[in-house]
Design an enzyme around this catalytic site. Structure first.
Site, PDB file in Angstrom:
ATOM      1  N   ASP A   1       3.305   9.556  -0.907  1.00  0.00           N
ATOM      2  CA  ASP A   1       2.166   8.754  -0.464  1.00  0.00           C
ATOM      3  C   ASP A   1       1.941   7.650  -1.482  1.00  0.00           C
ATOM      4  OD1 ASP A   1      -0.070   8.021   1.026  1.00  0.00           O
ATOM      5  OD2 ASP A   1      -0.695  10.100   1.302  1.00  0.00           O
TER       6      ASP A   1
ATOM      7  N   HIS B   1       0.820  -1.216   0.000  1.00  0.00           N
ATOM      8  CA  HIS B   1       0.000   0.000   0.000  1.00  0.00           C
ATOM      9  C   HIS B   1       0.853   1.266   0.000  1.00  0.00           C
ATOM     10  CE1 HIS B   1      -4.016  -1.896   0.757  1.00  0.00           C
ATOM     11  NE2 HIS B   1      -3.204  -2.899   1.008  1.00  0.00           N
TER      12      HIS B   1
HETATM   13  O1  F6P Z   1      -0.544   1.464   4.283  1.00  0.00           O
HETATM   14  C1  F6P Z   1      -0.601   2.185   5.428  1.00  0.00           C
HETATM   15  C2  F6P Z   1      -1.750   1.865   6.346  1.00  0.00           C
HETATM   16  O2  F6P Z   1      -1.852   0.508   6.578  1.00  0.00           O
HETATM   17  C3  F6P Z   1      -3.069   2.430   5.850  1.00  0.00           C
HETATM   18  O3  F6P Z   1      -3.766   1.562   5.093  1.00  0.00           O
HETATM   19  C4  F6P Z   1      -3.781   2.839   7.089  1.00  0.00           C
HETATM   20  O4  F6P Z   1      -4.469   4.008   6.885  1.00  0.00           O
HETATM   21  C5  F6P Z   1      -2.707   3.067   8.076  1.00  0.00           C
HETATM   22  O5  F6P Z   1      -1.511   2.521   7.561  1.00  0.00           O
HETATM   23  C6  F6P Z   1      -3.047   2.527   9.438  1.00  0.00           C
HETATM   24  O6  F6P Z   1      -1.946   2.511  10.251  1.00  0.00           O
HETATM   25  P1  F6P Z   1      -1.867   1.721  11.613  1.00  0.00           P
HETATM   26  O7  F6P Z   1      -2.414   0.346  11.361  1.00  0.00           O
HETATM   27  O8  F6P Z   1      -0.431   1.740  11.945  1.00  0.00           O
HETATM   28  O9  F6P Z   1      -2.723   2.472  12.565  1.00  0.00           O
END
Ligand code: F6P
Length: 459
Positions: free
Chosen positions: A364, A156
Site C-alpha cells: 500500500d 499516491h
Molecule cells: O491512489 C489510489 C486512489 O486514487 C485513492 O486515493 C482512492 O482511495 C482510490 O484510488 C479511488 O479509486 P477510484 O478513483 O478508482 O475509485
C-alpha cells in the site's frame, strides 16, 4: 499569490458529495484553504463526452472543472490500462496485471484530452499539481504545449522496484515524461529511491544528489512526502460517534465479545483473502478465542469492472461462507463482512470501539486507515493496531504489531498477542504511534509539497 490547480483522475464534484477515497480526503482541506481549481473526471460516462467542453462549477471558493469519459475510454483508460495494468504494477502484483495495446492507446489519448481541455483554463500565475498513476504523461504533454508554470506530481501508490517496470509497456517513456515536472513526490523513502534508480538506469537521468536529478538539461527535485490525516479532527469525530444509534447497535450486538475491525476498498492489493485466512488460523490455533471474538470487515465495492476485482469478490464470497460455516456456532458468527461503505463518522466510531485494527494490505502506498485507527482510540484504553509491514504507514507506525500479510500464522499470532496485551503495553504502543502522527496534518502535507515546488521553480 499563485492560483493552485489540482489535476487528478477523479474529482469530487460538489453536487455529488465527497467520495471517501484517500486522494480526495487529503486534497479537499488544501483546496478549501487555498482556493483554486480542481480539474479531472466527473465520474460520468457519456457517448458524446469526448466532444463536450469542461463543465465548470464553483463551490466554497474552489472551481471544479470536469470532463466526462466515453464508455470506451472508461473501459480502456480507466478500467483497462490505469487499473488493470498500472495499479497492480505499481503494487508489484504481476499476477494481477492484464495488458492490451488498445488500452494503452486509450490511456495516451485520454491524457491528451485532459491536456487539451486544461490548457485554455490555465493562467500564467498558476502552480499545477498533478496526482497519481492515471496521469503519468500529463506533465510532458503540458510542456510540449508550451506550459512554463511550475508543475508538481505526486504518486499516491508505491513506486515499484526497477525490475517490475520491465513489465510496463512504455515504462521508459513514462519515466521520461514524469521527469518534465519540477517536483516529484512519493510516499516513502523506498519509493523515492526506487524512482531515482529507475530514472537514472532506464531514462538516463543524471543523479546530482539524493533529491535532485537532471534530465535533458532540466533540474527535477524528488522528495518523500508521506500523506497524513487530520488526527485531532478524526479523534474528535470518533469520540462523538460513540454516542450514536449505530454505535450502540454494534456494541449491543457484540454481547461482550472482543471486536477485530478492518475497513478497505475491495481491492486485490488489500490482502483481504489472506487476512481472513489469518483470522481463521487464530481460531484454529487458539481455540479458547472461539465465541469470544467477532471480526467485522467492511470492504466497500470498488472498480467492479476490473477482472481481478471480480475474481477477488468471488473468492471472498466462497471464503466467507466457508469460514462462518466451519468455525461458527449456533449462537456465534465469527465474521461479519459488509460490502456497503459506511459513513466516515460511523467508521471512526467502529474504530474506537474495536480492540484490534486489523489492516494487512499486500502492499500500500500509505494506508490512511491505519493512521485513522490510531487517531480514533481512547488514550486511556486504546486498541492495538495489527498492520502489514508492506503498508507505507508501517514506516511511521512501527510501534504497531507489524506482520507479513501473506503469513497466516504470523497474523494469527499477532492477533493473539494483541488480544492478550496488557493495558500498559497497549498504552505505550498507542502513544508511540500517536506521537508519529499527532503533529502532522493532511493540510501540512499539501503545503509542504507546494512550498518546495514553489521554491524549486523560483530558483
Ligand atoms: O491512489 C489510489 C486512489 O486514487 C485513492 O486515493 C482512492 O482511495 C482510490 O484510488 C479511488 O479509486 P477510484 O478513483 O478508482 O475509485
Amino acid at each position: 499569490m499563485k492560483r493552485l490547480v489540482i489535476v487528478s483522475n477523479r474529482v469530487p464534484v460538489p453536487t455529488e458529495g465527497l467520495r471517501p477515497g484517500g486522494l480526495v480526503v487529503v486534497l479537499k482541506d488544501l483546496l478549501a484553504r487555498q482556493g483554486g481549481m480542481w480539474f479531472g473526471w466527473n465520474g460520468v460516462c457519456h457517448p458524446d463526452a469526448a466532444h463536450l467542453p469542461p463543465e465548470i462549477q464553483e463551490s466554497g471558493g474552489v472551481e471544479y472543472a470536469t470532463i466526462g469519459l466515453t464508455p470506451a475510454e472508461h473501459r480502456n483508460y480507466y478500467t483497462g490500462f490505469s487499473n488493470s495494468t498500472l495499479w497492480p504494477l505499481m503494487h508489484s502484483l504481476p499476477e494481477c496485471i492484464h495488458f492490451e495495446r488498445r488500452e494503452l492507446a486509450s490511456y495516451w489519448s485520454v491524457n491528451e484530452r485532459f491536456c487539451e481541455n486544461l490548457l485554455p483554463l490555465l493562467r500564467p500565475d498558476d502552480i499545477i499539481w498533478i496526482h497519481d498513476y492515471h496521469l503519468l504523461p500529463l506533465a510532458a504533454l503540458l510542456r510540449r504545449h508550451g506550459v512554463r508554470q511550475p508543475i508538481g506530481f505526486f504518486l499516491h501508490t508505491p513506486f515499484p522496484a526497477p525490475d517490475m517496470l520491465a513489465t510496463a509497456p512504455d515504462g521508459g517513456t513514462f519515466l521520461r515524461d514524469l521527469l518534465k515536472a519540477d517536483l516529484l513526490g512519493f510516499q516513502t523513502a523506498d519509493d523515492t529511491a526506487n524512482f531515482i534508480f529507475a530514472a537514472s538506469r532506464k531514462a538516463g537521468a543524471r543523479v546530482v544528489d539524493e533529491e535532485t536529478l537532471v534530465f535533458e538539461g532540466h533540474k527535477v527535485r524528488v522528495g518523500t512526502f508521506p500523506v497524513e490525516i487530520a488526527p485531532q479532527h478524526f479523534a474528535a469525530t470518533a469520540a462523538a460517534a460513540m454516542d450514536t444509534e449505530d454505535l450502540h447497535r454494534l456494541s449491543g450486538s457484540l454481547a461482550g465479545r472482543r471486536l477485530i475491525f478492518g475497513v478497505d476498498r475491495m481491492d486485490p492489493t488489500k490482502g483481504l483473502d489472506h487476512r481472513l485466512a489469518g483470522y481463521e488460523r487464530l481460531l484454529e490455533t487458539y481455540p479458547a478465542r472461539q465465541r469470544h471474538v467477532t471480526f467485522l470487515q467492511i470492504a466497500a465495492e470498488s472498480r467492479t469492472d476490473v477482472a481481478s476485482y471480480q475474481a477477488l469478490r468471488n473468492r471472498l464470497e466462497h471464503q466467507i461462507g466457508k469460514l462462518n460455516a466451519h468455525c461458527g456456532q449456533a449462537d456465534w458468527t465469527p465474521l461479519r463482512f459488509l460490502t456497503r461503505g459506511s459513513p466516515r463518522a460511523t467508521v471512526a466510531g467502529y474504530m474506537r470501539l474495536a480492540d484490534i485494527g486489523y489492516i494487512t494490505p499486500l502492499r500500500d502506498g500509505m494506508n490512511l486507515v491505519a493512521k485513522e485507527f490510531i487517531a480514533a482510540q481512547d488514550p486511556e484504553n486504546p486498541g492495538v493496531l495489527v498492520l502489514s509491514r508492506l503498508a507505507g504507514a508501517a514506516k511511521q507506525l512501527d510501534a504497531a504489531l507489524l506482520v507479513n500479510p501473506l503469513d497466516h500464522d504470523d497474523m494469527a499470532d499477532a492477533l493473539e498477542r494483541a488480544l492478550a496485551m496488557s493495558l500498559t503495553e497497549r498504552r505505550e504502543r498507542w502513544q508511540a504511534c500517536w506521537n508519529a502522527i499527532a503533529n502532522r496534518t493532511a493540510l501540512g502535507w499539501g503545503l509542504s509539497f507546494l512550498n518546495i515546488l514553489q521554491a524549486t521553480t523560483d530558483r
